[in-house]
Scaffold this active site. Structure first.
Site, short mmCIF file in Angstrom:
data_model
loop_
_atom_site.label_atom_id
_atom_site.label_comp_id
_atom_site.label_asym_id
_atom_site.label_seq_id
_atom_site.Cartn_x
_atom_site.Cartn_y
_atom_site.Cartn_z
N ASP A 188 48.08 40.39 40.45
CA ASP A 188 47.53 41.36 41.40
C ASP A 188 46.07 41.65 41.09
O ASP A 188 45.56 41.34 40.03
CB ASP A 188 48.39 42.63 41.45
CG ASP A 188 48.26 43.49 40.20
OD1 ASP A 188 47.14 43.92 39.89
OD2 ASP A 188 49.28 43.76 39.56
N GLN A 189 45.41 42.25 42.04
CA GLN A 189 43.97 42.43 41.97
C GLN A 189 43.52 43.13 40.68
O GLN A 189 42.48 42.79 40.11
CB GLN A 189 43.49 43.25 43.18
CG GLN A 189 41.97 43.48 43.21
CD GLN A 189 41.53 44.26 44.42
OE1 GLN A 189 42.35 44.61 45.28
NE2 GLN A 189 40.25 44.57 44.51
#
Length: 210
Positions: free
Chosen positions: A74-75
């Site tokens: 994820d980011q």
């Protein structure tokens, strides 16, 4: 296609997928490349982004061929991300039937007595996950803990959701291993390198040869 018998209507990309007819490879003749990227926090695991955020594709522009991410980080997570143009390997590393474990170094803050709950079975998004392996590697008096967590399914944002269920705030999340392949600590965030022959053998032994 990628070791699975194709059916009418299936699609394949000869530049990425491993396509064989009667055991003989056909299609693209592009040399296979698999790279290890130290994905920095703040970068999205996509080849393009409609919000103009920084992507992993921008970090690997110097790779001689177009490579695709193996799964996602994820980011706001960092660490080991594999990218490859080897379709068979990509399928093997992402398909649930192979159960490739992933290990993370996670810094959390919360109540220490709740740590054992992270190793217990729990439900994530209506799915009952297999118990994670959790080891405490450091602890601070302010309730900050550094954990090594190994998970088996790799559900979307699984570790963050597990920690939230147990009342822990995630301060940092770094993937340090995929199967037996470990993050090269000599890489700085944003840097990448080709996998060695020995590393490729480990990946193939853990996936394609199962």
């Amino acid at each position: 296609v990628n070791g699975v018998t194709a059916k009418p209507g299936d699609r394949a990309d000869a530049q990425v997928d491993d396509i064989c007819v009667n055991g003989k490879r056909i299609g693209g003749h592009e040399e296979l490349h698999t790279i290890m990227l130290y994905k920095p926090a703040g970068v999205v695991t996509t080849m393009s982004d409609e919000k103009n955020r920084r992507t992993v594709a921008q970090l690997v522009q110097r790779c001689p061929v177009r490579v695709l991410p193996v799964g996602r980080l994820d980011q706001y997570s960092e660490g080991l991300l594999l990218l490859t143009n080897d379709g068979a390997l990509l399928d093997a590393l992402t398909h649930p039937r192979y159960h490739v474990d992933k290990t993370y170094e996670v810094t959390v803050r919360g109540q220490g007595q709740k740590l054992p709950r992270l190793s217990e079975p729990m439900g994530i998004d209506g799915y009952r996950i297999r118990p994670a392996q959790v080891r405490v590697t450091a602890r601070q008096p302010d309730g900050t803990f550094v954990l090594h967590m190994t998970i088996h399914e790799g559900r979307n944002r699984q570790i963050r959701k597990m920690c939230a269920q147990c009342g822990f705030k995630v301060l940092r999340l770094c993937r340090i291993a995929v199967g037996k392949l470990r993050l090269d600590r000599s890489l700085r965030p944003g840097q990448w390198r080709e996998l060695s022959g020995g590393e490729m053998a480990v990946l193939r032994r853990d996936t394609l040869q199962k």
